[in-house]
Design a protein around this motif. Structure first.
Motif, PDB file in Angstrom:
ATOM      1  N   PRO A   1       0.809  -1.231   0.000  1.00 35.51           N
ATOM      2  CA  PRO A   1       0.000   0.000   0.000  1.00 35.51           C
ATOM      3  C   PRO A   1       0.835   1.270   0.000  1.00 35.51           C
ATOM      4  N   LEU A   2       1.988   1.243   0.694  1.00 37.16           N
ATOM      5  CA  LEU A   2       2.840   2.427   0.701  1.00 37.16           C
ATOM      6  C   LEU A   2       3.390   2.700  -0.698  1.00 37.16           C
ATOM      7  N   GLY A   3       3.805   1.654  -1.399  1.00 39.36           N
ATOM      8  CA  GLY A   3       4.296   1.832  -2.764  1.00 39.36           C
ATOM      9  C   GLY A   3       3.209   2.324  -3.696  1.00 39.36           C
ATOM     10  N   ALA A   4       1.992   1.776  -3.557  1.00 45.85           N
ATOM     11  CA  ALA A   4       0.888   2.245  -4.394  1.00 45.85           C
ATOM     12  C   ALA A   4       0.580   3.715  -4.118  1.00 45.85           C
ATOM     13  N   PHE A   5       0.620   4.093  -2.843  1.00 42.91           N
ATOM     14  CA  PHE A   5       0.353   5.484  -2.471  1.00 42.91           C
ATOM     15  C   PHE A   5       1.403   6.423  -3.068  1.00 42.91           C
ATOM     16  N   LEU A   6       2.678   6.057  -2.947  1.00 42.79           N
ATOM     17  CA  LEU A   6       3.736   6.898  -3.509  1.00 42.79           C
ATOM     18  C   LEU A   6       3.656   6.948  -5.035  1.00 42.79           C
ATOM     19  N   GLY A   7       3.309   5.809  -5.654  1.00 40.32           N
ATOM     20  CA  GLY A   7       3.178   5.801  -7.109  1.00 40.32           C
ATOM     21  C   GLY A   7       2.064   6.714  -7.588  1.00 40.32           C
ATOM     22  N   ILE A   8       0.949   6.727  -6.865  1.00 32.73           N
ATOM     23  CA  ILE A   8      -0.162   7.609  -7.229  1.00 32.73           C
ATOM     24  C   ILE A   8       0.215   9.076  -7.002  1.00 32.73           C
TER      25      ILE A   8
ATOM     26  N   LEU B   1       8.216  -0.487  -5.786  1.00 29.23           N
ATOM     27  CA  LEU B   1       6.824  -0.743  -6.139  1.00 29.23           C
ATOM     28  C   LEU B   1       6.110   0.526  -6.591  1.00 29.23           C
ATOM     29  N   ALA B   2       6.514   1.676  -6.059  1.00 32.59           N
ATOM     30  CA  ALA B   2       5.928   2.942  -6.492  1.00 32.59           C
ATOM     31  C   ALA B   2       6.162   3.165  -7.980  1.00 32.59           C
ATOM     32  N   GLU B   3       7.357   2.847  -8.450  1.00 34.55           N
ATOM     33  CA  GLU B   3       7.650   2.988  -9.873  1.00 34.55           C
ATOM     34  C   GLU B   3       6.893   1.965 -10.703  1.00 34.55           C
ATOM     35  N   VAL B   4       6.690   0.774 -10.161  1.00 36.64           N
ATOM     36  CA  VAL B   4       5.897  -0.240 -10.867  1.00 36.64           C
ATOM     37  C   VAL B   4       4.457   0.233 -11.035  1.00 36.64           C
ATOM     38  N   VAL B   5       3.892   0.770  -9.956  1.00 41.00           N
ATOM     39  CA  VAL B   5       2.514   1.264 -10.016  1.00 41.00           C
ATOM     40  C   VAL B   5       2.402   2.434 -10.985  1.00 41.00           C
TER      41      VAL B   5
ATOM     42  N   LEU C   1       0.839  -7.170 -12.135  1.00 35.46           N
ATOM     43  CA  LEU C   1       0.983  -8.303 -11.228  1.00 35.46           C
ATOM     44  C   LEU C   1       2.298  -9.064 -11.392  1.00 35.46           C
ATOM     45  N   PRO C   2       2.755  -9.379 -12.614  1.00 33.47           N
ATOM     46  CA  PRO C   2       4.054 -10.081 -12.720  1.00 33.47           C
ATOM     47  C   PRO C   2       5.212  -9.309 -12.098  1.00 33.47           C
ATOM     48  N   ALA C   3       5.256  -7.998 -12.331  1.00 29.89           N
ATOM     49  CA  ALA C   3       6.327  -7.197 -11.740  1.00 29.89           C
ATOM     50  C   ALA C   3       6.184  -7.117 -10.224  1.00 29.89           C
ATOM     51  N   LEU C   4       4.954  -7.040  -9.731  1.00 26.74           N
ATOM     52  CA  LEU C   4       4.732  -7.003  -8.293  1.00 26.74           C
ATOM     53  C   LEU C   4       5.196  -8.301  -7.641  1.00 26.74           C
ATOM     54  N   VAL C   5       4.865  -9.426  -8.274  1.00 30.67           N
ATOM     55  CA  VAL C   5       5.262 -10.721  -7.715  1.00 30.67           C
ATOM     56  C   VAL C   5       6.780 -10.858  -7.706  1.00 30.67           C
ATOM     57  N   SER C   6       7.433 -10.407  -8.762  1.00 30.76           N
ATOM     58  CA  SER C   6       8.895 -10.456  -8.799  1.00 30.76           C
ATOM     59  C   SER C   6       9.498  -9.691  -7.632  1.00 30.76           C
TER      60      SER C   6
END
Length: 304
Positions: free
Chosen positions: A87-94, A158-162, A201-206
């Motif tokens: 969730p922190l990565g998703a928040f920073l990505g947004i 993860l922020a960059e992935v999102v 999802l593939p990048a998140l799982v990695s």
């Protein structure tokens, strides 16, 4: 008879096929030679004797005293890091996609800073900070330091992935959402994120697999009692069976990550099958909210 060319390359002729077979045979011989050398070296050092492998199959104390407690600590640290970092990565990505420059700049600074620092250094700094400024017990301090380092580093990645996953969507998705009067937050929650999750999802799982493996850094440098750290006491108590201990720990890591990727593959397939269209599914409450005249949409008759 002429061979028909394929889309990517021409079909190999007789000489090319013979050459490919030759290179394949040479490669297999080289691999077999390396495997033989490794096995012979281990046998010469008595590392393949049954007495060094038998404790993992005949002595339950190996698992109860060393492996299972270490596996528990590894799973706890990885799970905590995942639950916080996602969730922190998703928040920073947004935030990096915000219309406000100062928000984008602040989020970008945080992401680039922690992404540029090796995760081991983050763990060491976190351990020193907890030791200096908190009263956390030294027994559980390594766990806190490992989780903190994993969260700071992986949330930034993860922020960059999102961000990349959302930017990869066609711009027409955002335009369509604006056309029906959705606010930016609604567009992100109901349109962009649901569609980008499957692609991300593939990048998140990695990255989640990286989290599981990086817990070993805490065992190597901070004394965290995880899987890799269990090798030394096991080897000391069971006849210097270092190779056997490392092999068993490696197999456990493989099985752990395989279970994670298998679950992710199942989840990805379920998400893809559950999509009836490329559009987002908006709840009834949101539809009623959007349909309320004069609240979120401006006048449609051209008046101001």
């Amino acid at each position: 008879m002429k061979t028909k060319p394929t889309v990517l390359y021409d079909v190999p002729g007789p000489r090319a096929r013979r050459r490919n077979i030759l290179w394949t045979v040479l490669f297999l011989i080289a691999v077999a030679a390396v495997v033989w050398w490794v096995v012979a070296s281990l046998a010469e050092k008595n590392q393949l004797e049954w007495s060094k492998w038998a404790p993992f199959f005949t002595d339950a104390r190996v698992w109860e005293t060393y492996l299972l407690p270490a596996l528990k600590n590894t799973v706890i640290a990885a799970a905590l890091a995942m639950v916080i970092a996602l969730p922190l990565g998703a928040f920073l990505g947004i935030l990096r996609l915000s219309d406000h420059r100062w928000v984008r700049g602040a989020a970008g600074t945080v992401v680039e800073f922690f992404r540029a620092i090796p995760v081991l250094i983050l763990m060491l700094f976190a351990n020193a900070a907890y030791s200096e400024f908190t009263d956390i017990s030294p027994d559980i301090r390594p766990m806190y330091a490992v989780v903190t380092g994993l969260v700071l580093y992986n949330a930034s990645v993860l922020a960059e992935v999102v961000r990349a996953g959302i930017l990869a969507l066609p711009s027409g998705q955002t335009d369509a959402a604006k056309a029906i009067g959705m606010r930016k937050g609604q567009t992100m929650a109901y349109v962009l994120l649901p569609q980008s999750v499957t692609a991300m999802l593939p990048a998140l799982v990695s990255q989640l697999v990286v989290i599981v493996k990086d817990t070993a850094l805490g065992g190597a440098m901070l004394g965290f009692s995880e899987l890799l750290a269990s090798v030394r006491p096991m080897s000391a108590n069971y006849g210097a069976n270092t190779i056997a201990c490392f092999t068993v720990v490696a197999v456990i890591f493989v099985l752990l990550n395989f279970a994670l990727t298998t679950f992710a593959s199942w989840l990805e397939g379920r998400l893809r099958r559950g999509k009836k269209s490329t559009g987002a599914v908006v709840g009834a409450g949101a539809v009623e909210e959007l349909a309320t005249p004069g609240e979120h949409m401006g006048p449609t008759d051209g008046t101001k």
